[in-house]
Motif scaffolding. Sequence first.
Motif, PDB file in Angstrom:
ATOM      1  N   LEU A 153       0.848  -1.194   0.000  1.00  0.00           N
ATOM      2  CA  LEU A 153       0.000   0.000   0.000  1.00  0.00           C
ATOM      3  C   LEU A 153       0.883   1.243   0.000  1.00  0.00           C
ATOM      4  O   LEU A 153       1.740   1.387   0.866  1.00  0.00           O
ATOM      5  CB  LEU A 153      -0.885   0.014   1.257  1.00  0.00           C
ATOM      6  CG  LEU A 153      -1.904  -1.111   1.395  1.00  0.00           C
ATOM      7  CD1 LEU A 153      -2.506  -1.094   2.800  1.00  0.00           C
ATOM      8  CD2 LEU A 153      -3.002  -0.967   0.355  1.00  0.00           C
ATOM      9  N   PHE A 176      -8.286  -6.168  -1.437  1.00  0.00           N
ATOM     10  CA  PHE A 176      -9.317  -5.266  -1.965  1.00  0.00           C
ATOM     11  C   PHE A 176     -10.483  -6.063  -2.555  1.00  0.00           C
ATOM     12  O   PHE A 176     -10.288  -7.158  -3.088  1.00  0.00           O
ATOM     13  CB  PHE A 176      -8.741  -4.384  -3.079  1.00  0.00           C
ATOM     14  CG  PHE A 176      -7.752  -3.365  -2.595  1.00  0.00           C
ATOM     15  CD1 PHE A 176      -8.039  -2.554  -1.505  1.00  0.00           C
ATOM     16  CD2 PHE A 176      -6.537  -3.191  -3.248  1.00  0.00           C
ATOM     17  CE1 PHE A 176      -7.135  -1.591  -1.066  1.00  0.00           C
ATOM     18  CE2 PHE A 176      -5.624  -2.237  -2.825  1.00  0.00           C
ATOM     19  CZ  PHE A 176      -5.927  -1.440  -1.726  1.00  0.00           C
ATOM     20  N   ALA A 199     -13.071  -1.241  -0.937  1.00  0.00           N
ATOM     21  CA  ALA A 199     -13.258  -1.167  -2.394  1.00  0.00           C
ATOM     22  C   ALA A 199     -12.902   0.226  -2.911  1.00  0.00           C
ATOM     23  O   ALA A 199     -13.778   1.043  -3.154  1.00  0.00           O
ATOM     24  CB  ALA A 199     -14.702  -1.520  -2.746  1.00  0.00           C
ATOM     25  N   PRO A 200     -11.601   0.488  -3.059  1.00  0.00           N
ATOM     26  CA  PRO A 200     -11.213   1.806  -3.566  1.00  0.00           C
ATOM     27  C   PRO A 200     -11.758   2.039  -4.973  1.00  0.00           C
ATOM     28  O   PRO A 200     -11.984   1.080  -5.726  1.00  0.00           O
ATOM     29  CB  PRO A 200      -9.683   1.734  -3.598  1.00  0.00           C
ATOM     30  CG  PRO A 200      -9.320   0.593  -2.708  1.00  0.00           C
ATOM     31  CD  PRO A 200     -10.452  -0.377  -2.797  1.00  0.00           C
ATOM     32  N   PRO A 201     -12.003   3.297  -5.325  1.00  0.00           N
ATOM     33  CA  PRO A 201     -12.520   3.616  -6.656  1.00  0.00           C
ATOM     34  C   PRO A 201     -11.613   3.064  -7.754  1.00  0.00           C
ATOM     35  O   PRO A 201     -10.433   2.836  -7.532  1.00  0.00           O
ATOM     36  CB  PRO A 201     -12.506   5.150  -6.682  1.00  0.00           C
ATOM     37  CG  PRO A 201     -12.483   5.573  -5.259  1.00  0.00           C
ATOM     38  CD  PRO A 201     -11.786   4.490  -4.510  1.00  0.00           C
ATOM     39  N   VAL A 217     -12.670   0.355  -9.790  1.00  0.00           N
ATOM     40  CA  VAL A 217     -13.124  -0.959 -10.223  1.00  0.00           C
ATOM     41  C   VAL A 217     -14.577  -0.870 -10.699  1.00  0.00           C
ATOM     42  O   VAL A 217     -15.457  -0.491  -9.925  1.00  0.00           O
ATOM     43  CB  VAL A 217     -13.009  -1.997  -9.074  1.00  0.00           C
ATOM     44  CG1 VAL A 217     -13.387  -3.378  -9.580  1.00  0.00           C
ATOM     45  CG2 VAL A 217     -11.604  -1.987  -8.485  1.00  0.00           C
ATOM     46  N   LEU A 233     -18.220  -1.814  -8.749  1.00  0.00           N
ATOM     47  CA  LEU A 233     -18.164  -1.694  -7.292  1.00  0.00           C
ATOM     48  C   LEU A 233     -18.479  -0.274  -6.820  1.00  0.00           C
ATOM     49  O   LEU A 233     -18.253   0.062  -5.653  1.00  0.00           O
ATOM     50  CB  LEU A 233     -16.789  -2.106  -6.757  1.00  0.00           C
ATOM     51  CG  LEU A 233     -16.278  -3.507  -7.095  1.00  0.00           C
ATOM     52  CD1 LEU A 233     -15.059  -3.844  -6.245  1.00  0.00           C
ATOM     53  CD2 LEU A 233     -17.351  -4.560  -6.882  1.00  0.00           C
TER      54      LEU A 233
END
Lengths: 348, 647
Positions: free
Chosen positions: B261, B434, B464-466, B468, B471
């Motif tokens: 990360l 993730f 769930a970071p932006p 994808v 999602l």
Amino acid sequence: MTDLANAESTEVPVPPTTRKDWSSNQEVRWCPGCGDYSILAAVQMLMPDLGVRRESTVFLSGIGCAARFPYYMNTYGMHSIHGRAPAIATGLATTRPDLDVWVVTGDGDSLSIGGNHLIHALRRNVDITILLFNNQIYGLTKGQYSPTSEVAKVTKSTPFGSLEQPFNPLSLALGAEASFVARTHDMDRKHMMETFRRAHAHRGASFVEIYQNCNVFNDGAFEGITGKDHRVDMLIPLVHGEPIRFGAEGEHGVVLHRDGSVEVVEVADLGELALLVHDEHRENPGLAFQLSRLSRGPHEPTPIGVFRDVERPEYGAQMAQQIEEATDRRGKGDLDALLRSGSSWTVE
Amino acid sequence: MSDTTTDPKPHQQLHRVVIRFAGDSGDGMQLTGDRFTTTSALWGNDLATFPDFPAEIRAPAGTLAGVSAFQVHISDHDISTPGDSPNVLVAMNPAALKANLAILPKGAAIIVNVDAFEERNLAKADYETNPLEDGSLSAYTVYEVPMTSITTEVCKDAGVKPRDAERSKNFFALGLISWLYTRPIEVTIGWIGEKYAGKPLVMEANLRAFKAGYHFGETAELFESSYGVKPAVLEPGEYVNITGNTATAWGLIAASVRSGLPLFLGTYPITPASDILHELSKHKQFGVRTFQAEDEISGIGAALGAAFGGALGVTTTSGPGLDLKSEMMGLAISLELPLVIIDVQRGGPSTGLPTKTEQADLLHAMYGRHGEAPLPIVAARTPSHCFEVTVEAVRLAVKYRTPVIVLSDGYLANGTEPWRLPDMDGLPTIEPDFAAGPNHTDADGQAVFWPYVRDEQTLARPWAPPGVPGLEHRIGGLEKADGSGNVSYDGVNHEKMTRLRAAKIAGIAHDIPPTDVDGEDGAEVLVIGWGSTYGAIAAGVERIRARGYKVDQAHLVHLNPFPADLGKVLGRYRRVLVPEVNTGQLSRLLRAEYLVDAISFTQVEGVPFRAEAMEAAILRQIEGVAAGSPGDPGVDGMATSHGKASD
Ligand code: SF4
């Protein structure tokens, strides 16, 4: 290394979308007749035009009526805490340059409790698009005066009238070194869409003030200039490279005086050549500042459109560049080398 | 040893020595202490240091308020504290002597810069008579050394102005102490050469002063003998001398590398935490982003924004900043996103004692947010331990999608100790894991993504970071419906979510090691602490055991939740003593949680406990058990014996 920022495949073309694709399944909960609806519609209708991906779009907000906005967009979003969205957006935009980060805020949210974050995000030129819904009142808390309410405003918290000089949001943004500053209003979808499009295209922090009617607590605050019948004589559209003029026949115009002040005049009196030609790209923000103060409130002819659009290094990109340069110079970080970067010794 | 001359004076070996360098803030005492420490570390001693400096950047020169000190304890065996009482005090002026005399045991050596003991300086330090002449120091061995005049003298023909030369007198002191304790001089000489390469005159002056000090020790008739402290027998390995703040910064980088990360630090300068920012900002080649925000709120806000985007979001602060960050911590708890908050505690309330240590933020960390807002808390116990604890905080934050508070303090932040470099492969795995796809089927049979569907074991929600497709989701500070994460004002749902959030944090108890008890069979008294009291407690326990008594020691790293077995452990003892540099915070938690009659032993003087006071406090409990009396009754039934009271 997880690299979300570069995970997006740029080869695949953005699939065409419609307004519906950008609308979430959540019921919109503003008061019927609120100006927020038309702003939401303008944004949702603009999105398919921008050629951007839903998954790469983020709407962030603080607290207030406007701050409900992210829930209604079918994108990534966060409804955070009062005034702090520009700070949260700074962390997101600088670590994820691949994203389109929008901040939706109101006059209480970002000119009162969050004033500090707003000015610093503008100063740093973080790559975000800020939409400030200015209704000159606190709506969610039910009708107290806001930092943009006019002097003497009678509200629930100022029964004898407000004593406070209001902020001029555009002047404030310009003073905070903003590189893109614009104004639009909730009665003109086309103008909103065009203004948002420009704000989105700008690299760095874009600041858009939207005159928004709160029909419950401050109804008609902008009616005198944005109403259908008044617009033509009360709104001054700024068009880059064009003389600044308005009125049904273009009979009114704006001139620049020698002392640096600007004034509304009749074109017939001074002639077309005397009019000030609008230049969004002027390095010096002085003239944009004058234009932002041409009107003392939404009861006098008021300029709308893009006041300033200049290029300035974007904060996240510069941060990324420092990382790249450090990596070029020293090679990619090596933990073992880091731990031994001071004086180490060995015990046998 | 150096190859200068053969030492004609006798030489004695010591097991340990505590030296305190004290002078005006402008005298460079921190630097002097730091150089002596580095040399001793490289020589192989075990050591512990305690920088003790004033809050004012520059108090008026020569005054008591401006005295800055650096204490270092070097030894040929394992030690855990910077020492209770200095064996040697180096006093560069009368104020430095006066400010430090109280902690000097009778018989200690005092080396003074006699040049500074003139009328003006004596007056500034409120001395009516010259202590060097009035017999008030008769209980000590006083060495009067004209440090200023010799330093200016040796610099005379080097082209250095006398005023500038005078500023090198700390190097004279360093040279003298280096001779006295037989330190190799090459390290310091090399360092001066490197450090002042760009300022040849300063370099020359410092070198001359250093060598003059060294030779003065050797040749002057003042010192009868020099001393040696042999290298300590430390576990084999590679060592560095490290401060808590550096260890914290390195722990963050290690956790970033380990987890993959990218590290984002959002912070605002504040004493004593700023050095973490300084250190991290140097290491951009690790992809580290440091953001010096407009305020404390923005610092944590930006860190949370970065976490939303899939980065390792971290903020660093001290007490006043922790207050300001409370609201954002609440949001992070509600959003259930990983976030690390590092609180380097200092004396409070309010601005308090910015440069003095205290461990009084535990209850703030525990309860300082509105609503039911639990989060994990971990605390470092020694400077180097900050590394491990920081990595652990990141592990918990990422695995449980929660903000985690790391408690360090001013004493750990600036203090140093030798640290055996860990094997990086031994660090825990940190898997961001993730969200990759839909996790729920909606009423229409559609596969959808719900942001608040929980992992059955950890109760953590998906991260769930932006970026994808599929999602996309919205989260916020409003209460969320269990599962879907949509806004919900339903009371029953709120109760469920409140209990789920609490259960998630409580469940961590099964994911951390059991209470680590350093025990002996049959001990009836347990001393339990947390944070930087570790060294003092260990030293106190050691003294007690050396006297033939039995006592156990436990030191908590995880403060929320506590290790799962802690209640059982506490139940095994007749007395539980809880020393803290606050007015009894862990003791309250233990009492509330386990109904144990925890006896609080506290002090808040801005300095760590002394081993001697600790020994006395433990002994009282052991004697109390022997006498069959109940624990110390305190005010209102709360057993609160205070550090001072037991001395
Ligand atoms: S209170 Fe005003 S601003 Fe808020 S939703 Fe209602 S009309 Fe709109």
